[in-house]
Design a protein around this motif. Sequence first.
Motif, PDB file in Angstrom:
ATOM      1  N   GLU A  69       0.811  -1.228   0.000  1.00 18.74           N
ATOM      2  CA  GLU A  69       0.000   0.000   0.000  1.00 18.74           C
ATOM      3  C   GLU A  69       0.838   1.269   0.000  1.00 18.74           C
ATOM      4  N   LEU A  70       2.162   1.115  -0.031  1.00 16.49           N
ATOM      5  CA  LEU A  70       3.029   2.298   0.004  1.00 16.49           C
ATOM      6  C   LEU A  70       2.955   3.080  -1.300  1.00 16.49           C
ATOM      7  N   PRO A  71       3.072   4.411  -1.233  1.00 14.32           N
ATOM      8  CA  PRO A  71       3.063   5.178  -2.486  1.00 14.32           C
ATOM      9  C   PRO A  71       4.193   4.771  -3.431  1.00 14.32           C
ATOM     10  N   GLU A  72       5.357   4.424  -2.881  1.00 21.15           N
ATOM     11  CA  GLU A  72       6.494   4.089  -3.756  1.00 21.15           C
ATOM     12  C   GLU A  72       6.367   2.698  -4.380  1.00 21.15           C
ATOM     13  N   TYR A  73       5.615   1.789  -3.737  1.00 15.37           N
ATOM     14  CA  TYR A  73       5.568   0.400  -4.221  1.00 15.37           C
ATOM     15  C   TYR A  73       4.427   0.288  -5.239  1.00 15.37           C
ATOM     16  N   TYR A  74       4.775   0.563  -6.493  1.00 16.33           N
ATOM     17  CA  TYR A  74       3.788   0.629  -7.580  1.00 16.33           C
ATOM     18  C   TYR A  74       3.275  -0.734  -8.047  1.00 16.33           C
ATOM     19  N   ARG A  77      -0.666  -1.977  -6.995  1.00 20.80           N
ATOM     20  CA  ARG A  77      -1.809  -1.206  -7.514  1.00 20.80           C
ATOM     21  C   ARG A  77      -1.792  -1.179  -9.041  1.00 20.80           C
ATOM     22  N   ASP A 224      11.467   2.608   0.911  1.00 24.13           N
ATOM     23  CA  ASP A 224      10.451   3.652   1.004  1.00 24.13           C
ATOM     24  C   ASP A 224      10.754   4.634   2.137  1.00 24.13           C
TER      25      ASP A 224
END
Length: 338
Positions: A69-74, A77, A224
């Motif tokens: 769910e981290l913004p950096e872990y694309y 998503r 991250d």
Amino acid sequence: MMNIAATLATGSRPPRSGGAPGVRFFDAHPTPDDLRAEVLAGLAGSPKRLSPKLFYDARGSQLFDAITELPEYYPTRTEIGILCDHGEEMADLLGRGRVLLELGSGSSLKIRILLAALEPEIYIPIDISREHLRASAESLAEHFPALAIHATCADYSVPFELPIEGDREGLAAFFPGSSIGNFEPEAARALLLRVAALVGIGGRLLIGVDLRKERAVLEAAYDDAQGVTAAFNRNLLERLNRELDADFDLEAFVHRARYDDVQGRVEMHLESLREQTVTVAGQRFVFAAGETIHTENSYKYDIAGFHQLAAGAGFVPERVWTDPHRLFSVHCLRVEAC
Ligand code: AVI
């Protein structure tokens, strides 16, 4: 055409109260890993190594969920976006109303998207973790009450029997998350060969594969800003302290993630900040300052490179979908020979 988004929001049919009669549980009794022997051998080597499989104790699994769910872990998503955008087309290729296997019963959201599109008769999640498998199968049965779920506890890195009878040719398998990237290329080919044997000639594999890209994007995804990936990496040492009576000083090791663009892989390491000796299961290991334990490789492929790997296991590419930024790919492969 089924509305996948609506199905995910509400479940395809009203959830049934209590129990999960659609779930049958099969146990291939996978051999438990010998944690002690594996860790001691890994730390005795040069360079020191520990298997990424060791990340996933209860705490490590929670931390991995947080990573997704981290913004950096694309990757997570982005793959979900590709499945949502192309689920119906995927179902056209894989075939509806048949048997669907899933390797690792990891992300319930991804499989829900696919189940909504494919509406298979039988879904066979395969996972080595008995309790995780049981819980995720039962939760899925609430959302898909008409689905026969044959939850299979097995280690898919070694041969095992599928719990279905009759014609086994032309099955479909799903292997999301770019988990293939955590295998060395030769081991990845061996795994794909086993998947080809499971689904049979004419069978298909839908597989998520992370793509090569700029270093900055990759290194941020594995290091991250909130330090969740660092905690995930260091949890491995906490696990050894707990389970193998080790005495790692957690403050004396730091998380490192770097992209090796020649090998096409992100490497994760734990670096010793000083010279130190650590005892694990009664054995002493000396670390120099700056020495690392190599804990994970995450291989990234370009599309042609992945096709080449898959061809070595008897697969022909049928279709590949990517996102608009070409961060991630989902391939449909067909078994030509196995
Ligand atoms: C499970 N696997 C595909 C993840 C990856 O991206 O290689 C594991 C991971 N390691 C650090 N972050 C995520």
